[in-house]
Design an enzyme around this catalytic site. Structure first.
Site, PDB file in Angstrom:
ATOM      1  N   GLY A  85       0.523  -1.240  -0.094  1.00  0.00           N
ATOM      2  CA  GLY A  85       0.041  -0.132   0.016  1.00  0.00           C
ATOM      3  C   GLY A  85       1.160   1.411   0.160  1.00  0.00           C
ATOM      4  O   GLY A  85       0.772   2.340   0.373  1.00  0.00           O
ATOM      5  N   SER A 141       4.413  -0.038  -5.928  1.00  0.00           N
ATOM      6  CA  SER A 141       4.335  -1.086  -7.185  1.00  0.00           C
ATOM      7  C   SER A 141       4.696  -2.676  -6.894  1.00  0.00           C
ATOM      8  O   SER A 141       5.415  -3.739  -7.416  1.00  0.00           O
ATOM      9  CB  SER A 141       4.976  -1.143  -8.177  1.00  0.00           C
ATOM     10  OG  SER A 141       3.781  -0.157  -8.725  1.00  0.00           O
ATOM     11  N   SER A 184       2.808  -5.444  -6.935  1.00  0.00           N
ATOM     12  CA  SER A 184       2.312  -6.119  -7.371  1.00  0.00           C
ATOM     13  C   SER A 184       2.885  -6.224  -8.774  1.00  0.00           C
ATOM     14  O   SER A 184       2.545  -7.748  -8.951  1.00  0.00           O
ATOM     15  CB  SER A 184       0.429  -6.145  -7.282  1.00  0.00           C
ATOM     16  OG  SER A 184       0.102  -4.862  -7.844  1.00  0.00           O
ATOM     17  N   GLU A 223      -2.894  -7.776 -13.645  1.00  0.00           N
ATOM     18  CA  GLU A 223      -3.556  -7.335 -13.215  1.00  0.00           C
ATOM     19  C   GLU A 223      -4.437  -6.843 -12.828  1.00  0.00           C
ATOM     20  O   GLU A 223      -5.839  -6.002 -12.573  1.00  0.00           O
ATOM     21  CB  GLU A 223      -2.099  -6.115 -12.728  1.00  0.00           C
ATOM     22  CG  GLU A 223      -2.863  -4.830 -12.055  1.00  0.00           C
ATOM     23  CD  GLU A 223      -1.916  -5.317 -10.807  1.00  0.00           C
ATOM     24  OE1 GLU A 223      -0.882  -5.077 -10.610  1.00  0.00           O
ATOM     25  OE2 GLU A 223      -2.200  -4.478  -9.686  1.00  0.00           O
ATOM     26  N   ASP A 280       4.036   0.073 -14.028  1.00  0.00           N
ATOM     27  CA  ASP A 280       4.755  -0.653 -12.615  1.00  0.00           C
ATOM     28  C   ASP A 280       5.729  -2.065 -13.851  1.00  0.00           C
ATOM     29  O   ASP A 280       6.357  -2.226 -13.276  1.00  0.00           O
ATOM     30  CB  ASP A 280       3.719  -1.127 -11.843  1.00  0.00           C
ATOM     31  CG  ASP A 280       2.520   0.381 -11.630  1.00  0.00           C
ATOM     32  OD1 ASP A 280       3.286   0.995 -11.315  1.00  0.00           O
ATOM     33  OD2 ASP A 280       1.837   0.071 -11.057  1.00  0.00           O
TER      34      ASP A 280
HETATM   35  C1  GLA Z   1      -0.683   3.394 -11.126  1.00  0.00           C
HETATM   36  C2  GLA Z   1      -0.699   2.210 -12.000  1.00  0.00           C
HETATM   37  C3  GLA Z   1       0.428   2.774 -12.883  1.00  0.00           C
HETATM   38  C4  GLA Z   1       0.013   4.140 -13.615  1.00  0.00           C
HETATM   39  C5  GLA Z   1       0.587   4.508 -12.262  1.00  0.00           C
HETATM   40  C6  GLA Z   1       0.000   6.395 -12.006  1.00  0.00           C
HETATM   41  O1  GLA Z   1       1.016   3.045 -10.558  1.00  0.00           O
HETATM   42  O2  GLA Z   1      -0.354   0.563 -11.634  1.00  0.00           O
HETATM   43  O3  GLA Z   1      -0.182   1.964 -13.921  1.00  0.00           O
HETATM   44  O4  GLA Z   1      -0.573   4.971 -14.252  1.00  0.00           O
HETATM   45  O5  GLA Z   1      -0.790   4.301 -11.188  1.00  0.00           O
HETATM   46  O6  GLA Z   1       0.446   7.079 -13.307  1.00  0.00           O
END
Ligand code: GLA
Length: 388
Positions: free
Chosen positions: A126, A130, A132, A164, A176
């Protein structure tokens, strides 16, 4: 720089849980988004970095059909059929990222079954870093190694994104997964989500990034993320009807064209597009400024980005705004929310020599406002690797 501790721990947990050492092990890092917010699914550009925290994924053979999967942090094990496209229930939501990747790998002729798997990560959940995507990419790399198959890195990113989108329910772009795959040691990744080309961008030796995490709950699948995605599509469609060239996404609309037409489209869609088109413009400026060594001006772009997140895209929140303000007052070159928003972390650019004192000042200033963030230096790191 991969997180050796998390790899050693994951291998250990795997060996203890299943009584045998893994034969395939892979590691994939999390990411920090530096500039280019919500531009990826609009086929725009982004500056990001892989970080020195990530997920490790281990696999060994089993004599039973199906996949047994252990989440190393929870010490919970679940089982699933890797050929089915059914989502697992909420209580084992963590397994869906892995199941999704295995499912989409099958579509590429990479079949895996009768295996025991373990994963462990060092990315705080959280935090908007990223975790995940790192899990998805680590899964894909480990499965490819285990099966002896090869896939183009871009293909890996695209199928991890499909996992995802369809197994975790977030209609995210490719940022990500690409950042986790294409990370560069002490450098940024400049990605173009139209051509799907990525390239490294050098960082001056005397700057570092800070990650300031106010520890607010954050789950993109429950956030207005998907609604923002739809607003961007609406803005692109309405602008396309006004312009005399084809518009597939907001990437096709220049800042000047937007300025001339924004009052003629749906006001909410226009407001969201202000941020996205502004971000695409800022990324291109940012790449030039970094090449010229203009750090102050580059840092200002980060502050500008946060400002339109706050006012136009409305994906910030009170805590993140307080952190950005505290970071500015502490003397950072730039700071902004990083990633989807509505929580997560703030990324800040600082001179390396000031990193420690700036962290202390931020924490102190935030405490006075009732927020208790953690602030630490992040090391831009290389992308995903197979360990064995
Ligand atoms: C999250 C999403 C990405 C991107 C960002 C914002 O991390 O997983 O794909 O859209 O938000 O830039």
């Amino acid at each position: 720089m991969h997180d050796e501790q998390v790899v050693a721990k994951a291998i250990n947990i795997h060996t203890q849980t299943y009584g045998t050492k893994p034969t395939a092990v892979a590691y994939a890092p999390g990411r920090v988004e530096v500039l280019g917010n919500h531009t990826d699914y609009n086929e725009g550009t982004v500056l990001s970095a892989a970080i020195n925290m990530g997920h490790c994924f281990c696999i060994s053979a089993s004599d039973k059909p199906g996949v047994r999967l252990t989440a190393g942090d929870l010490m919970e094990t679940t089982k699933f059929d890797p050929a089915s496209d059914e989502r697992l229930p909420k209580n084992v939501q963590w397994a869906n990222y892995v199941k999704g990747v295995m499912f989409y790998l099958r579509g590429q002729d990479v079949e895996i079954d009768s295996v025991d798997c373990t994963f462990l990560g060092s990315i705080p959940m959280g935090a908007g870093l990223s975790s995940s995507a790192a899990l998805e990419v680590a899964t894909a790399y480990a499965v490819l190694e285990y099966t002896g198959k090869k896939l183009d890195k871009k293909e890996v990113g695209i199928l991890a994104q499909a996992a995802e989108n369809n197994f975790a329910g977030c209609n995210c772009g490719l940022l990500d997964q690409f950042s986790s795959i294409f990370g560069v040691h002490h450098g940024l990744i400049h990605s173009d989500f139209r051509s799907l080309e990525t390239g490294p961008v050098k960082l001056p030796g005397d700057v570092v990034f800070l990650m300031i995490n106010p520890h607010i709950k954050h789950a993109l699948a429950d956030s207005p993320y998907n609604a923002r995605h739809e607003s961007c599509e609406k803005a692109a469609a309405e602008l396309g009807a006004l312009l005399d060239h084809p518009v597939t996404t907001l990437r096709d609309v220049s800042w000047e064209e937007f300025e001339a037409n924004k009052d003629k489209i749906d006001p909410e869609a226009a407001q969201r597009a202000t941020h996205v088109i502004g971000e695409i413009t800022r990324v291109e400026k940012g790449v030039k400024l970094l090449a010229e060594g203009q750090l102050e001006a580059f840092g200002q772009l980060l502050y500008d980005s946060h400002e339109t997140s706050r006012t136009a895209f409305e994906n910030s929140c009170e805590e993140l705004d307080i952190v950005v303000e505290a970071t500015r007052e502490a003397g950072a070159l730039g700071a902004r929310l990083s990633g989807g928003g509505w929580g997560g972390s703030v990324v800040a650019l600082v001179h390396a020599a000031n990193a420690k004192s700036i962290c202390e000042k931020i924490v102190k200033a935030c405490k006075a406002k009732g927020i208790h963030p953690t602030a630490e230096t992040i090391i831009p790191s290389a992308g995903a690797i197979v360990i064995k």
